[in-house]
Design a protein around this motif. Structure first.
Motif, PDB file in Angstrom:
ATOM      1  N   GLU A 123      89.043  92.988  56.486  1.00  0.00           N
ATOM      2  CA  GLU A 123      88.263  93.958  57.276  1.00  0.00           C
ATOM      3  C   GLU A 123      88.418  93.788  58.796  1.00  0.00           C
ATOM      4  OE1 GLU A 123      84.127  94.035  56.030  1.00  0.00           O
ATOM      5  OE2 GLU A 123      83.555  95.261  57.753  1.00  0.00           O
ATOM      6  N   MET A 124      88.302  92.550  59.283  1.00  0.00           N
ATOM      7  CA  MET A 124      88.376  92.344  60.740  1.00  0.00           C
ATOM      8  C   MET A 124      89.789  92.649  61.254  1.00  0.00           C
ATOM      9  SD  MET A 124      85.300  91.534  61.506  1.00  0.00           S
ATOM     10  CE  MET A 124      84.346  92.080  60.105  1.00  0.00           C
ATOM     11  N   GLY A 133      76.004  96.684  59.703  1.00  0.00           N
ATOM     12  CA  GLY A 133      75.775  95.520  60.553  1.00  0.00           C
ATOM     13  C   GLY A 133      76.762  95.579  61.715  1.00  0.00           C
ATOM     14  N   VAL A 134      76.677  94.587  62.603  1.00  0.00           N
ATOM     15  CA  VAL A 134      77.512  94.642  63.818  1.00  0.00           C
ATOM     16  C   VAL A 134      78.435  93.426  63.888  1.00  0.00           C
ATOM     17  CG1 VAL A 134      77.455  94.871  66.338  1.00  0.00           C
ATOM     18  CG2 VAL A 134      75.522  95.692  64.978  1.00  0.00           C
ATOM     19  N   SER A 135      79.723  93.681  64.097  1.00  0.00           N
ATOM     20  CA  SER A 135      80.683  92.599  64.309  1.00  0.00           C
ATOM     21  C   SER A 135      81.180  92.632  65.743  1.00  0.00           C
ATOM     22  CB  SER A 135      81.889  92.760  63.376  1.00  0.00           C
ATOM     23  OG  SER A 135      81.565  92.352  62.074  1.00  0.00           O
ATOM     24  N   ARG A 149      86.465  86.657  65.454  1.00  0.00           N
ATOM     25  CA  ARG A 149      85.116  87.268  65.364  1.00  0.00           C
ATOM     26  C   ARG A 149      84.146  86.260  65.955  1.00  0.00           C
ATOM     27  NH1 ARG A 149      80.370  87.697  62.254  1.00  0.00           N
ATOM     28  NH2 ARG A 149      79.663  89.838  61.865  1.00  0.00           N
ATOM     29  N   GLY A 198      77.976  88.383  65.645  1.00  0.00           N
ATOM     30  CA  GLY A 198      77.583  89.565  64.872  1.00  0.00           C
ATOM     31  C   GLY A 198      76.064  89.628  64.843  1.00  0.00           C
ATOM     32  N   THR A 199      75.543  90.750  64.434  1.00  0.00           N
ATOM     33  CA  THR A 199      74.099  90.830  64.241  1.00  0.00           C
ATOM     34  C   THR A 199      73.797  91.785  63.080  1.00  0.00           C
ATOM     35  OG1 THR A 199      72.006  91.644  65.159  1.00  0.00           O
ATOM     36  CG2 THR A 199      73.996  92.461  66.210  1.00  0.00           C
ATOM     37  N   SER A 200      72.768  91.404  62.350  1.00  0.00           N
ATOM     38  CA  SER A 200      72.367  92.247  61.211  1.00  0.00           C
ATOM     39  C   SER A 200      71.497  93.414  61.676  1.00  0.00           C
ATOM     40  CB  SER A 200      71.616  91.402  60.186  1.00  0.00           C
ATOM     41  OG  SER A 200      70.459  90.859  60.787  1.00  0.00           O
TER      42      SER A 200
HETATM   43  C1  LIG Z   1      79.173  91.938  56.795  1.00  0.00           C
HETATM   44  C2  LIG Z   1      79.952  92.970  57.600  1.00  0.00           C
HETATM   45  C3  LIG Z   1      81.162  92.299  58.234  1.00  0.00           C
HETATM   46  C4  LIG Z   1      80.451  94.021  56.572  1.00  0.00           C
HETATM   47  O1  LIG Z   1      81.137  95.038  57.222  1.00  0.00           O
HETATM   48  C5  LIG Z   1      79.080  93.671  58.665  1.00  0.00           C
HETATM   49  O2  LIG Z   1      78.043  94.341  58.051  1.00  0.00           O
HETATM   50  C6  LIG Z   1      78.523  92.694  59.719  1.00  0.00           C
HETATM   51  O3  LIG Z   1      79.229  92.310  60.596  1.00  0.00           O
HETATM   52  N1  LIG Z   1      77.212  92.340  59.645  1.00  0.00           N
HETATM   53  C7  LIG Z   1      76.562  91.436  60.572  1.00  0.00           C
HETATM   54  C8  LIG Z   1      76.466  90.067  59.954  1.00  0.00           C
HETATM   55  C9  LIG Z   1      76.139  89.002  60.988  1.00  0.00           C
HETATM   56  O4  LIG Z   1      77.046  88.516  61.671  1.00  0.00           O
HETATM   57  O5  LIG Z   1      74.958  88.700  61.156  1.00  0.00           O
END
Ligand SMILES: CC(C)(CO)[C@@H](O)C(=O)NCCC(=O)O
Ligand SMILES: Nc1ncnc2c1ncn2[C@@H]1O[C@H](COP(=O)(O)OP(=O)(O)OP(=O)(O)O)[C@@H](O)[C@H]1O
Length: 400
Positions: A128-129, A176-178, A190, A193-195
């Protein structure tokens, strides 16, 4: 439903289906499925270059999306338009007529069996990334006027210098955010990220406003006033700025903070005000986290993608203001026209890996063609940003 869903249920128009469709790639996310496929212009002959093994095929890249919860509609669309036949066969097993289709995102794992059962094709999973980065690099290098800034209602296209593109921060706001630091083609990490992302906005928004669709929630947020629910610095400081620490009276001190003391029930708030506060809270938060990560690695350029943005003015404005505010004007938020299709484009481009292996299906070697976004025959960038029905990118592909 978004306009790009319009092919949904139906067949492609005669012109499109008569032309040769190939190389379907999917990005199956937590909320949305994105499709990219190529159609060859049937009236243009293949331009064979006698001095090389490559030929150039002119055609268009097409984009479509469906809700992941309605995957059966998506599979029906693929089946009825025979898009699934545009995969590839492995050279290692030429006797096999097994077709493989490129797919990325979590759904490439989750739905592999369903796809095999319904379409009779197997999924070749792409990371994916890697796909997000490949898609973003392709768009930034190949598509004219792909990136733009948006501030105070003004959209400005950004000139991309190919020799000075890296490093940059890619912030993909999906469910979610990457956050990915990109250093070159295939070179990335990467970093965060944040949910709290697009799924949070749509999920909380649906619960709090009873909206039936994402578009309805977004539309509602247009009409709302976040000051009814958010606690501002001025609410705490008796209408004054807190200038000593650089906060104006209109800055949000606490998102949804007024709901504590108002003594009102949920039903007594207007859904449009709730939608507005929610959109501002999520966008602001992502803008701030993005900036902090850019700061960690000294990155000046931040590109935002993902379908949460939807080229929505208020969303982009809030993200831009957050990045500008926290960076004291040093960093810039930039947005991508094909925002939600980065992963699907990356998966599409991974067909190149097989172009030399594969002798039985069309062999695609996507280089970086100069692409012009076309709608009909007009070069088109609607200011509301949403791609139109039958939207496509004119492009040439190299066939090895
Ligand atoms: C889990 C993925 C990569 C699926 O696309 C995406 O929803 C995401 O980056 N969520 C944030 C998860 C985190 O880093 O807290
Ligand atoms: N028509 C729509 N229906 C649902 N959500 C939409 C729609 N249009 C935009 N969105 C927003 O886009 C988000 C999904 O974006 P995107 O397709 O980029 O992510 P995804 O691939 O589904 O998620 P992830 O990468 O986290 O698995 C939703 O959470 C929502 O905020």
């Amino acid at each position: 439903m978004d306009v790009r869903d319009a092919g949904f249920h139906g067949k492609l128009d005669a012109d499109q289906s008569e032309s040769q469709i190939s190389h379907l790639a999917l990005d199956i996310g937590g909320t949305l499925i994105k499709l990219v496929y190529f159609s060859r212009n049937k009236d243009r002959p293949i331009d064979e270059n006698k001095n090389s093994k490559n030929s150039v095929i002119e055609g268009r890249l097409h984009f479509a999306k469906f809700e992941t919860s309605k995957i059966n509609d998506c599979l029906e669309f693929i089946l009825s338009n025979k898009l699934h036949l545009g995969g590839f066969r492995h050279h290692k097993d030429p006797a096999s007529d097994k077709i493989l289709i490129k797919a990325t995102g979590g759904g490439a794992y989750r739905f592999a069996d369903l796809i095999k059962e319904k379409l009779g094709v197997s999924i070749e999973k792409e990371e994916e990334m890697e796909c997000l980065v490949a898609g973003a690099n392709f768009l930034l290098k190949a598509v004219h006027q792909e990136a733009y800034t948006y501030m105070d209602g003004r959209k400005e296209f950004v000139h991309i210098d190919h020799n000075d593109l890296y490093p940059y921060l890619l912030v993909n706001i999906g469910s979610g955010v990457s956050m990915i630091k990109v250093d070159g083609d295939g070179k990335f990490e990467r970093i965060s990220g944040t949910s709290v992302g697009g799924g949070t906005f749509w999920g909380l928004g649906r619960l709090l406003t009873k909206c039936k669709s994402f578009d309805e929630l977004l539309e509602l947020s247009h009409q709302g006033n976040n000051r009814v629910i958010d606690m501002l610095v001025g609410d705490i400081y008796g209408g004054l700025d807190y200038s000593k620490i650089g906060l104006s009276s209109t800055t949000i001190a606490s998102s949804f903070g007024k709901a504590i003391s108002d003594n009102r029930e949920l039903e007594e708030y207007k859904p449009e005000d709730i939608a507005r506060s929610l959109l501002r809270m999520i966008s602001n938060n992502i803008g701030q986290i993005a900036y902090l990560n850019a700061l960690r690695f000294g990155l000046k350029r931040i590109f935002f993608g993902g379908f949460f943005i939807r080229s929505h003015a208020f969303t982009m404005d809030t993200i831009s203001v957050a990045v500008n505010f926290w960076s004291k004007g040093e960093a810039k938020a930039m947005f991508l026209h094909h925002e939600g299709f980065l992963g699907a484009l990356g998966a599409f481009m991974s067909y190149e890996k097989h172009s030399r292996d594969d002798s039985t299906s069309p062999q695609l070697g996507q280089r970086y063609p100069v692409c012009t976004p076309l709608v009909g025959d007009k070069i088109c960038y609607p200011l509301n940003g949403d791609l139109n029905d039958n939207d496509s990118l004119e492009c040439s592909v190299y066939v090895a």
